[in-house]
Design a protein around this motif. Structure first.
Motif, PDB file in Angstrom:
ATOM      1  N   GLY A   5      52.111  28.297   2.580  1.00  0.00           N
ATOM      2  CA  GLY A   5      51.026  27.487   3.144  1.00  0.00           C
ATOM      3  C   GLY A   5      50.388  28.119   4.371  1.00  0.00           C
ATOM      4  O   GLY A   5      49.174  28.332   4.404  1.00  0.00           O
ATOM      5  N   PRO A   6      51.197  28.442   5.399  1.00  0.00           N
ATOM      6  CA  PRO A   6      50.618  29.070   6.597  1.00  0.00           C
ATOM      7  C   PRO A   6      49.946  30.418   6.308  1.00  0.00           C
ATOM      8  O   PRO A   6      48.894  30.716   6.867  1.00  0.00           O
ATOM      9  CB  PRO A   6      51.818  29.257   7.527  1.00  0.00           C
ATOM     10  N   LEU A   7      50.538  31.205   5.427  1.00  0.00           N
ATOM     11  CA  LEU A   7      49.929  32.493   5.098  1.00  0.00           C
ATOM     12  C   LEU A   7      48.603  32.307   4.358  1.00  0.00           C
ATOM     13  O   LEU A   7      47.636  33.033   4.615  1.00  0.00           O
ATOM     14  CB  LEU A   7      50.892  33.352   4.268  1.00  0.00           C
ATOM     15  N   ALA A   8      48.565  31.341   3.453  1.00  0.00           N
ATOM     16  CA  ALA A   8      47.314  31.055   2.742  1.00  0.00           C
ATOM     17  C   ALA A   8      46.234  30.596   3.716  1.00  0.00           C
ATOM     18  O   ALA A   8      45.070  30.995   3.597  1.00  0.00           O
ATOM     19  CB  ALA A   8      47.550  30.004   1.662  1.00  0.00           C
ATOM     20  N   LYS A   9      46.616  29.773   4.691  1.00  0.00           N
ATOM     21  CA  LYS A   9      45.644  29.314   5.687  1.00  0.00           C
ATOM     22  C   LYS A   9      45.096  30.469   6.515  1.00  0.00           C
ATOM     23  O   LYS A   9      43.952  30.432   6.955  1.00  0.00           O
ATOM     24  CB  LYS A   9      46.280  28.267   6.604  1.00  0.00           C
ATOM     25  N   ASN A  10      45.913  31.498   6.729  1.00  0.00           N
ATOM     26  CA  ASN A  10      45.461  32.667   7.496  1.00  0.00           C
ATOM     27  C   ASN A  10      44.320  33.405   6.813  1.00  0.00           C
ATOM     28  O   ASN A  10      43.506  34.040   7.487  1.00  0.00           O
ATOM     29  CB  ASN A  10      46.609  33.646   7.717  1.00  0.00           C
ATOM     30  N   VAL A  11      44.275  33.381   5.487  1.00  0.00           N
ATOM     31  CA  VAL A  11      43.239  34.131   4.773  1.00  0.00           C
ATOM     32  C   VAL A  11      42.176  33.236   4.154  1.00  0.00           C
ATOM     33  O   VAL A  11      41.083  33.702   3.852  1.00  0.00           O
ATOM     34  CB  VAL A  11      43.844  35.049   3.682  1.00  0.00           C
TER      35      VAL A  11
END
Length: 126
Positions: A5-11
């Motif tokens: 989730g957090p990684l997806a939000k980063n991109v």
């Protein structure tokens, strides 16, 4: 899994910004955007060295350059390990990208060590 989730939000927001910017400038129709993963990963640890790779499935998407928006093609099993619907060989994926860029993949052949090579291979499906 907690990091997806957090990684997806980063991109997610930067990708949306890129696509909106290209579209607002009238450049999306002439620009091909390719986003793809390296390969799939097992959802859990399957040994002391961590998770294994699923080299037969990965997610990709294309935008712009004449690509029809909103289309989903193919599907993997529940674990992202094997294709179960409309598999696309990597050579066909490369040929599609080259075609969208205006290249005929069959003309991008070069000879090395007595054998013809190209990004989309010269032998067809495995």
């Amino acid at each position: 899994m907690k990091m997806h989730g957090p990684l997806a939000k980063n991109v997610d927001q930067p990708i949306a910004g890129l696509l909106k910017d290209l579209k607002s400038r009238g450049m999306l129709e002439d620009t091909l955007v390719v986003w793809t993963t390296e390969f799939g990963r097992t959802p859990s640890c399957d040994g002391p060295l961590g998770r294994s790779h699923h080299a037969m499935c990965y997610s990709s998407w294309l935008a712009g350059a004449g690509v029809k928006a909103g289309i989903t093609h193919g599907a993997s099993d529940d674990y992202g390990r094997l294709p179960v619907e409309k598999p696309v060989h990597v050579h066909d994926f490369h040929a599609t990208i080259l075609a969208l860029l205006g290249f005929d993949h069959t003309k991008l052949t070069y000879r090395h060590a007595g054998r013809d090579f190209r990004l989309t291979d010269v032998s067809g499906m495995w």
